[in-house]
Enzyme design. Structure first.
Site: not given
Ligand code: ADP
Ligand code: MG
Ligand code: MG
Length: 898
Positions: A26, A96, A105, A107, A352, A468, A574, A630, A776, A778-781, A843, A863
């Protein structure tokens, strides 16, 4: 001194897109957008090095960071003409997280940071909107408390609902400034009660708290699990982005939205996105209000009554559409963007590489190459072979409702519907009278092949990804769900139960071999149209790749599919599969049960015309291309009858009694058939079997006119370990050729080669190459014998092996490079040293696996040969590997789409 903080925006941008390792995805892309002059709210990025330092030093920060952050805040403040914590012109920030790879996962973002009882007054002043200011404040307290202090959203939502009930309000928008202000009081009391400390009022305390929360979220359970599932190293760390807030919720001339620069499901070059008027941040994806479409076209396509951005804010739309083009040209790929409009001014908040469907990946890659934005090599590198795999199989209509009974292993991709049957014989009978069937078995055996072939899909309740059923179904391109443990099959009563539900023979069932779902009823299917883009990309791939791609095929239908998918010959035909057809199997059984050579010869004479006819048909289909055949490989007992009726039939046709047949069957039983009486051992003990097969091959090759003939007939001996085995069996082939040529007064060119599928053969490849005209693998066997793991018994421990990372990947799917791969390498080097120019191919199942193909390209094999439906995948994978070898793989500016 280390640099811990990088500024962006306001004419002072220190990072670039190439600095993802340091700035996270980001941060690096915000810097890039600012650097190329797009409107980005100013900010700064705290590097991933700080995260690394933080964890290496007992969760403390490096010296100098505090100053750098203050300098960063000062930079933002001066660009915005505001001041952090100031009552008159308060600067508000967003904090962010942002790792190298996008990580759900991590914050959550905190918006409106810097608000307190003081600065909110300034915001009322500057915005002229008290309601907006108090709403922003309470949103901030709620977000911050949730993310930093760990006080869940629902506590705050309850307080809000209480207040609404109290006042008789229905919607959030019914709340007035005074209501929000009052609610804030209860919010803060709640924080005091639950955390034992007052909500931090000092803006710098708030900022420190938010930054600390981002860094510690790197080690929260969600993030750890996500990293494990996606192979993201812990050492990468995350960056933190601190940025000036822009407001999409300051009135009706404000908006916020998300968009893709092309349609992510079709790849069409249309602007695709949604927005909300007078909204903040993630309101668009949160689904509280119905988002509106960016374009008039999008609005019409979705039959929406709400105005498009194109209509409502035409100037902003034009600017955004121009930025869409700029970003695509700059990043040379489809982008996924976030934007906000504050009082008519457009701000870019993120870009992105956009995720896309396989169909879109194909179209976008080909279009970008045609537009000249990327090279053909890059286009080939942009499409993952796995995506092509999905495109080749019919899929369930994603909009259809599914009544999912249970989920098993996604053993062979694609989807299929049909009426449920429980035996291979029923499958064949039902199909003969025009039904479509799904064959359900506890597990399958070679006897079921006929039934599997006619079935639309195969379901088993036992067995793994390499059972199988799985291997054969993949080979046939038949969808298969294997090992669905919740399914109880009762063949006698022709019924199965799944978690208490009874499904009877003839009931409609749908299998999704791509997800493993077993679905009740028939789900509508869509077949993606491969069209021109697909052929074009394949053409480009073919012009790049070095390795040949052949197919494993033994039936005319498979050979035709293989050729239409661009196979350059058959790498493995085969012959035993030809024995299972009705009308033949009885002669095979007669041959096996014959008391002496004479009896065997009689039966073989009956089989020869069938084999010859099969070869003639396959030769014609593959005219002009090489065909490798074969000779008989599996242990003979696989052909023996099991049911009473079959045993009776064999006894009758062989003119012996049932007891004799049963005795013969018992006698032939092996406790370790994989290492038993099979392969060239059959040719050595019963030379007349190989002689018959070769006679059929050469007669067929002579019978087809030259223009319909294959370019080369290659006879391949299975399971050879020693030179003497090859000598003995090669002599049978050569003698058969000589006899046929003499009898017909005509000769055809042919080659005799060997499979390399035993470790001894690989090590002694130099010896074998004296007699062999090709190898050739026969990588399975070879995998079974090198690892000492029987494929059929691996299911019991492979799960644990996978969990403990014993083999990086399932060695039967992706070649074990260090071990089995080393044997392949040794054999190739030794074989070619003894026999310069020796043709070497693969094969086994690995011939269609992109990672294995990459390895084979690396060691210079000639091949790969794979099942017909994997031919396009192998062509693309081989091209991509060749690209990587010659260094044409383009380093992406943006995140990979993976
Ligand atoms: P995520 O990785 O979950 O997309 P973001 O950091 O992109 O998280 O932000 C979550 C939301 O907050 C997004 O919709 C983004 O547009 C909004 N946001 C983030 N920074 C700003 C900012 N500086 N001004 C206004 N909105 C923001
Ligand atoms: Mg975002
Ligand atoms: Mg074989």
């Amino acid at each position: 001194m280390s640099k811990w903080v990088y500024m962006f925006g306001g004419g002072r941008t220190e990072g670039r897109a190439g600095m993802k390792d340091l700035l996270g995805g980001k941060g690096a892309n915000l810097a890039e957008m600012a650097a190329i002059g797009l409107p980005v709210p100013p900010g700064f990025t705290i590097t991933t090095d700080v995260c690394t330092f933080y964890y290496a030093n007992g969760r403390t920060y490096p010296a100098g960071l505090e100053d750098a952050i203050e300098a960063g805040v000062a930079h933002i403040a001066s660009v915005m003409g505001a001041s952090f914590g100031d009552r008159k012109q308060p600067l508000l920030l967003s904090v962010r997280s942002g790792a190298r790879a996008s990580m759900p996962g991590m914050m959550d973002t905190i918006l409106n940071l810097g608000l307190n009882d003081d600065t909110v007054l300034g915001l009322i002043e500057t915005s002229g909107d008290a309601r907006f200011a108090w709403d922003s404040y309470r949103r901030f307290v709620q977000m911050y408390s949730d993310v930093v202090l760990g006080i869940g959203h629902h506590y705050f939502e309850e307080l809000l609902e209480d207040l609404k009930a109290d006042r008789g309000y229905i919607l959030d928008t019914d709340l007035q400034a005074g209501d929000w202000k009052e609610l804030l009081g209860s919010y803060k009391a709640l924080v005091m009660k639950r955390s034992g400390a007052p909500f931090p009022d000092d803006p710098y305390d708030q900022l420190r708290g938010a930054i600390g929360a981002v860094f510690s979220s790197w080690m929260n359970q969600r993030a750890i699990t996500y990293r494990r599932l996606h192979d993201i190293p812990e050492a990468w760390g995350t960056a933190v982005n601190v940025q000036a807030m822009v407001f999409g919720n300051m009135g009706s001339d404000c908006a916020t939205g998300v968009a893709f620069t092309r349609d992510p499901s079709t790849g069409e070059d249309t602007f695709f996105g949604e927005y909300l008027v007078n909204a903040q941040g993630e309101d668009v994806v949160a689904g509280i209000r119905t988002p509106q479409h960016l374009t008039i076209l999008g609005k019409q396509a979705n039959q929406s009554d709400l105005p498009a951005l194109e209509e409502l804010m035409p100037d902003v739309f034009r600017q955004l559409d121009a930025i869409r083009r700029i970003l695509e040209k700059h990043y040379r790929d489809m982008q996924d963007i976030e934007f906000t409009v504050q009082r008519g001014a457009l701000w870019m908040l993120q870009t992105r590489t956009g995720k896309r469907t396989p169909a879109a990946a194909l179209k976008i890659a080909v279009d970008l190459a045609r537009e000249g934005l990327i090279t053909r090599e890059e286009a080939v590198m942009r499409v993952d072979p796995g995506q092509i795999d999905q495109l080749l199989h019919p899929m369930l209509d994603p909009r259809a409702i599914r009544d999912v009974l249970t989920t098993g292993l996604p053993a062979s991709p694609g989807a299929a519907s049909g009426k449920l049957v429980f035996t291979a014989a029923d499958a064949e009978a039902w199909v003969r009278r025009g039904e479509k069937v799904i064959l359900a078995r506890v597990e399958t055996s070679p006897e079921d092949i006929g039934g599997m072939h006619v079935a639309e899909g195969v379901l088993t309740s036992r067995g793994g990804m390499t059972s199988h059923a799985a291997v054969v179904a993949r080979g046939m391109g038949r969808p298969c769900v294997a090992g669905a443990g919740a399914v109880r099959i009762n063949v006698t009563d022709r019924v199965m139960t799944v978690l208490g539900r009874e499904i009877r023979e003839g009931d409609l069932l749908t299998l999704d071999g791509s997800t493993g779902q077993v679905i009740y009823g028939a789900v509508p299917m869509v077949r993606p149209d491969l069209g021109k883009d697909f052929s074009l990309l394949m053409e480009w791939a073919d012009s790049i790749r070095r390795m040949g791609v052949r197919a494993n095929a033994e039936t005319p239908a498979d050979a035709r599919v293989a050729r239409s998918f661009g196979a350059e010959g058959i790498g493995l035909c085969r012959t035993e599969h030809m024995f299972f057809e009705p009308g033949r199997i009885v002669h095979v059984r007669q041959m096996i049960l014959a008391r002496d050579e004479d009896g065997r010869r009689q039966a073989l004479d009956l089989l020869r015309p069938y084999q010859r006819a099969d070869f003639i048909e396959i030769f014609r289909i593959m005219h002009g291309l090489p065909v490798t055949i074969r000779l008989l490989d599996p242990p003979l007992h696989e052909f023996l009858p099991h049911t009473d009726a079959d045993i009776q039939e064999v006894a009758d046709s062989a003119g012996v009694d049932v007891r004799t047949v049963r005795q013969a069957i018992a006698q032939m039983a092996e406790s370790n058939p994989m290492l038993g009486h099979r392969g060239c051992r059959l040719g050595i003990t019963f030379p007349e079997i190989y002689a018959m097969q070769c006679q059929a091959i050469f007669e067929a090759a002579i019978e087809v006119p030259p223009k319909d003939a294959p370019s080369m007939v290659e006879v391949m001996i299975p399971l050879v370990a020693t030179r003497r085995e090859l000598e003995l069996t090669k002599a049978i082939v050569d003698q058969a050729a000589k006899d046929v040529f003499a009898r017909c007064g005509k000769t055809i060119p042919y080659k005799v080669g060997t499979m390399i599928e035993l470790p001894r053969a690989a090590l002694c490849a130099g010896d074998l190459a004296d007699d062999a005209e090709f190898f050739s693998f026969g990588t399975n066997d070879l995998t079974q014998t090198a690892l000492g793991i029987s494929r059929d018994d691996a299911a019991h421990f492979m799960d644990a092996y996978h969990r403990h990372g014993v083999y990086a990947k399932d060695p039967f799917v992706s070649i074990d490079c260090e071990g089995v791969g080393e044997l392949v390498k040794i054999a190739t080097v030794r074989g070619r040293a003894a026999h310069p120019g020796l043709k070497v191919g693969v094969c086994g199942e690995h011939g269609g696996d992109p990672d294995s193909i990459d390895f084979f390209e690396g060691i210079g094999l000639d091949y790969v040969s794979c099942s017909p439906y994997r031919v396009p995948i192998a062509r693309l994978a081989a091209a991509r590997s060749a690209c990587r070898r010659i260094g044409n793989g383009h380093k992406e500016l943006a995140d990979s789409t993976a």
